[in-house]
Scaffold this active site. Sequence first.
Site, PDB file in Angstrom:
ATOM      1  N   ARG A 198      48.640  43.677  33.403  1.00 24.01           N
ATOM      2  CA  ARG A 198      49.127  43.710  32.019  1.00 24.01           C
ATOM      3  C   ARG A 198      47.927  43.720  31.088  1.00 24.01           C
ATOM      4  O   ARG A 198      46.956  42.980  31.300  1.00 24.01           O
ATOM      5  CB  ARG A 198      49.952  42.457  31.689  1.00 24.01           C
ATOM      6  CG  ARG A 198      51.224  42.315  32.457  1.00 24.01           C
ATOM      7  CD  ARG A 198      52.224  43.410  32.211  1.00 24.01           C
ATOM      8  NE  ARG A 198      52.691  43.511  30.844  1.00 24.01           N
ATOM      9  CZ  ARG A 198      53.374  44.551  30.370  1.00 24.01           C
ATOM     10  NH1 ARG A 198      53.642  45.576  31.135  1.00 24.01           N
ATOM     11  NH2 ARG A 198      53.779  44.560  29.114  1.00 24.01           N
TER      12      ARG A 198
ATOM     13  N   ASN B  13      37.635  39.083  34.720  1.00 23.76           N
ATOM     14  CA  ASN B  13      38.437  40.119  35.372  1.00 23.76           C
ATOM     15  C   ASN B  13      37.571  40.794  36.426  1.00 23.76           C
ATOM     16  O   ASN B  13      36.340  40.769  36.353  1.00 23.76           O
ATOM     17  CB  ASN B  13      38.892  41.160  34.345  1.00 23.76           C
ATOM     18  CG  ASN B  13      39.804  42.209  34.952  1.00 23.76           C
ATOM     19  OD1 ASN B  13      40.674  41.894  35.775  1.00 23.76           O
ATOM     20  ND2 ASN B  13      39.613  43.465  34.587  1.00 23.76           N
TER      21      ASN B  13
ATOM     22  N   HIS C 133      37.199  44.592  38.178  1.00 20.55           N
ATOM     23  CA  HIS C 133      37.619  45.978  37.981  1.00 20.55           C
ATOM     24  C   HIS C 133      36.977  46.836  39.065  1.00 20.55           C
ATOM     25  O   HIS C 133      35.751  46.803  39.237  1.00 20.55           O
ATOM     26  CB  HIS C 133      37.202  46.461  36.588  1.00 20.55           C
ATOM     27  CG  HIS C 133      37.659  47.858  36.328  1.00 20.55           C
ATOM     28  ND1 HIS C 133      38.968  48.172  36.038  1.00 20.55           N
ATOM     29  CD2 HIS C 133      37.000  49.029  36.378  1.00 20.55           C
ATOM     30  CE1 HIS C 133      39.090  49.467  35.905  1.00 20.55           C
ATOM     31  NE2 HIS C 133      37.904  50.021  36.102  1.00 20.55           N
TER      32      HIS C 133
HETATM   33  C1  GRF Z   1      41.840  44.934  43.150  1.00 18.15           C
HETATM   34  O1  GRF Z   1      41.369  46.170  43.589  1.00 18.15           O
HETATM   35  C2  GRF Z   1      41.215  44.587  41.837  1.00 18.15           C
HETATM   36  O2  GRF Z   1      39.929  45.069  41.710  1.00 18.15           O
HETATM   37  C3  GRF Z   1      42.118  45.294  40.872  1.00 18.15           C
HETATM   38  O3  GRF Z   1      43.411  45.150  41.408  1.00 18.15           O
HETATM   39  C4  GRF Z   1      43.322  44.980  42.810  1.00 18.15           C
HETATM   40  C5  GRF Z   1      44.020  43.700  43.140  1.00 18.15           C
HETATM   41  O4  GRF Z   1      44.151  43.481  44.496  1.00 18.15           O
HETATM   42  N1  GRF Z   1      41.952  44.754  39.553  1.00 18.15           N
HETATM   43  P1  GRF Z   1      44.681  42.078  45.027  1.00 18.15           P
HETATM   44  O5  GRF Z   1      46.054  41.841  44.397  1.00 18.15           O
HETATM   45  O6  GRF Z   1      43.694  41.039  44.654  1.00 18.15           O
HETATM   46  O7  GRF Z   1      44.804  42.280  46.502  1.00 18.15           O
END
Ligand code: GRF
Length: 221
Positions: free
Chosen positions: A100, A116, A118
Amino acid sequence: MSESAGTTNMGNIAILISGTGSNMQAFIDACESGELAARISIVISNNPDAAGLQRAANAGIKTKCINHRDYDSREVFDAALCSALQEHDIDLVILAGFMRILTPVFIEPYLGQLLNIHPSLLPKYPGLHTHQRALDAGDKEGGVTVHFVTPELDSGPAIIQARVPIQAGDTAESLAARVLVEEHKIYPLAAQWFLQRRLQLTNSGATLDGEAVPETGVPYQ
Ligand code: GRF
């Protein structure tokens, strides 16, 4: 930070998820192993079907679903998130696959305490489909960045970045799987730096041990 049993100060972490929760699991494991001196006080999902909710419950962590569909606007949803966290004296908020877009209603109260992850070598490829975009561009490397969250999407100051070579025949899925292994190493590490008060968000960017962090983050070796 609140006082735990004994003399150790443990940071209180909240983790926000939307899906699988493998990064959240990396935090659970790091707390259990002692690699990360923190307590995960609550895991919140905006998605009632997030598999990560069950993983957190299995680890004995309090969970809460705040379904964004029940709220009329992003701002009202963000206010509900804030209220849920206010009960827990949170030192650090970890966005771990939280899908979100947050507004200043949430970001401002937690500015400097909100991280965060990314899955790209920011500033390259903010937004979605990062691995496919790296492959389409013919990049030789993909990777992942942990960054402070500011009101601009995927563009707060970088903290740490891990690079992964792109191999012949890679697909977005194969690259994502190799990048995910690195995500699980660098995200708890960044949190540990923060809780040790080594990492800060300042007006001129992120600092680690009082030194400016490079624009693309500390390179993870
Ligand atoms: C990961 O690739 C993270 O970098 C991105 O969303 C994905 C989340 O994976 N923001 P998880 O739910 O932690 O397995």
